[in-house]
Design an enzyme around this catalytic site. Structure first.
Site, PDB file in Angstrom:
ATOM      1  N   HIS A 199       3.796   7.314   3.688  1.00 30.80           N
ATOM      2  CA  HIS A 199       4.727   6.191   3.633  1.00 30.80           C
ATOM      3  C   HIS A 199       4.379   5.243   2.488  1.00 30.80           C
ATOM      4  O   HIS A 199       3.293   5.300   1.933  1.00 30.80           O
ATOM      5  CB  HIS A 199       4.768   5.423   4.966  1.00 30.80           C
ATOM      6  CG  HIS A 199       3.483   4.740   5.328  1.00 30.80           C
ATOM      7  ND1 HIS A 199       2.471   5.358   6.021  1.00 30.80           N
ATOM      8  CD2 HIS A 199       3.041   3.470   5.104  1.00 30.80           C
ATOM      9  CE1 HIS A 199       1.472   4.506   6.211  1.00 30.80           C
ATOM     10  NE2 HIS A 199       1.792   3.351   5.656  1.00 30.80           N
ATOM     11  N   GLU A 242      -8.435   4.334   9.657  1.00 34.72           N
ATOM     12  CA  GLU A 242      -7.944   4.153   8.299  1.00 34.72           C
ATOM     13  C   GLU A 242      -8.973   3.493   7.403  1.00 34.72           C
ATOM     14  O   GLU A 242      -9.871   2.776   7.857  1.00 34.72           O
ATOM     15  CB  GLU A 242      -6.674   3.301   8.321  1.00 34.72           C
ATOM     16  CG  GLU A 242      -6.894   1.908   8.890  1.00 34.72           C
ATOM     17  CD  GLU A 242      -5.626   1.062   8.809  1.00 34.72           C
ATOM     18  OE1 GLU A 242      -4.699   1.313   9.586  1.00 34.72           O
ATOM     19  OE2 GLU A 242      -5.592   0.161   7.957  1.00 34.72           O
ATOM     20  N   HIS A 286       0.824  -1.222   0.000  1.00 36.98           N
ATOM     21  CA  HIS A 286       0.000   0.000   0.000  1.00 36.98           C
ATOM     22  C   HIS A 286       0.847   1.256   0.000  1.00 36.98           C
ATOM     23  O   HIS A 286       2.035   1.221   0.296  1.00 36.98           O
ATOM     24  CB  HIS A 286      -0.985   0.021   1.175  1.00 36.98           C
ATOM     25  CG  HIS A 286      -0.366   0.054   2.544  1.00 36.98           C
ATOM     26  ND1 HIS A 286      -0.091  -1.087   3.273  1.00 36.98           N
ATOM     27  CD2 HIS A 286       0.018   1.081   3.342  1.00 36.98           C
ATOM     28  CE1 HIS A 286       0.427  -0.748   4.447  1.00 36.98           C
ATOM     29  NE2 HIS A 286       0.522   0.572   4.515  1.00 36.98           N
ATOM     30  N   GLU A 301       7.419   0.844   5.125  1.00 35.97           N
ATOM     31  CA  GLU A 301       6.775  -0.185   5.957  1.00 35.97           C
ATOM     32  C   GLU A 301       6.944  -1.537   5.256  1.00 35.97           C
ATOM     33  O   GLU A 301       6.929  -1.610   4.028  1.00 35.97           O
ATOM     34  CB  GLU A 301       5.278   0.173   6.082  1.00 35.97           C
ATOM     35  CG  GLU A 301       4.442  -0.797   6.900  1.00 35.97           C
ATOM     36  CD  GLU A 301       2.964  -0.356   6.967  1.00 35.97           C
ATOM     37  OE1 GLU A 301       2.631   0.770   6.531  1.00 35.97           O
ATOM     38  OE2 GLU A 301       2.148  -1.175   7.431  1.00 35.97           O
ATOM     39  N   GLN A 329      -3.912   3.321   1.513  1.00 41.46           N
ATOM     40  CA  GLN A 329      -4.283   3.340   2.937  1.00 41.46           C
ATOM     41  C   GLN A 329      -4.462   4.805   3.325  1.00 41.46           C
ATOM     42  O   GLN A 329      -3.482   5.545   3.431  1.00 41.46           O
ATOM     43  CB  GLN A 329      -3.174   2.701   3.777  1.00 41.46           C
ATOM     44  CG  GLN A 329      -3.469   2.687   5.282  1.00 41.46           C
ATOM     45  CD  GLN A 329      -2.289   2.136   6.081  1.00 41.46           C
ATOM     46  OE1 GLN A 329      -1.137   2.462   5.814  1.00 41.46           O
ATOM     47  NE2 GLN A 329      -2.581   1.319   7.068  1.00 41.46           N
TER      48      GLN A 329
END
Ligand code: CMX
Ligand code: CO
Length: 146
Positions: free
Chosen positions: A84, A43, A7, A134, A60
């Protein structure tokens, strides 16, 4: 091995309005929503496509739930935008350990809980040319109510 973009994390002030933008502009529907108190976010996951390794790629959308959350702090400094990028792997523990051995700071001792029962960790943006990164191992779960 990192096998896909799991994502892109996008920080926003108002999750409902941002979800509506992605729905009305692009036709992306909400696949899943949740509150992650540990991360301090509410989220919405919008599924963009499924991938050949059995995973999927999402946007996301992240709204902070408290002032002291990392996303609230980031929004105060930068305004809305890409927060991110997340890579998908079948082995977040092994990949995090291998990346740590290359001298990149891994933010968690042990992976923590992410969206839809996934296990996640983060790499420090200052060690990744400015990109908060991530790593995600998905759980094989059905989407929840939204
Ligand atoms: N992308 C790129 N750089 C970032 C960044 C981001 N998202 N967040 C912070 N930085 C930079 C800052 O600009 C700052 O750089 P300068 O010193 O050059 O100004 C530096 O990193 C330190 O930033 P800070 O504002 O002082 O923030 P902290 O050090 O307190 O926190 C970080 C940064 C990465 C450790 C923290 O955001 C973190 O732990 N992130 C992981 C958890 C997370 O982001 N959770 C929300 C998403 C949950 C999910 O995806 O499920
Ligand atoms: Co994320």
């Amino acid at each position: 091995m990192l096998t896909r973009i799991d994502h892109i994390g996008i920080a926003c002030f108002d999750l409902d309005k941002t979800v509506e933008f992605y729905r009305s502009t692009y036709g992306f529907e909400v696949f899943h929503t949740e509150v992650n108190e540990e991360q301090g976010v509410r989220e919405a996951m919008l599924k963009i496509n499924e991938t050949s390794d059995g995973g999927a790629s999402y946007l996301q959308l992240l709204e902070p739930t408290r002032e002291d959350s990392t996303v609230a702090k980031w929004l105060a400094k930068n305004g809305e935008g890409v927060h991110h990028i997340a890579f998908g792997t079948a082995d977040v523990d092994g990949d995090a350990a291998a990346i740590k051995d290359k001298g990149v700071r891994v933010l968690y001792e042990e992976p923590r809980r992410g969206s839809m029962g996934s296990r996640i960790t983060f790499l420090h943006p200052k060690d990744c040319h400015g990109v908060l990164t991530e790593l995600v191992t998905s759980a094989p779960v059905e989407p929840s109510e939204h």
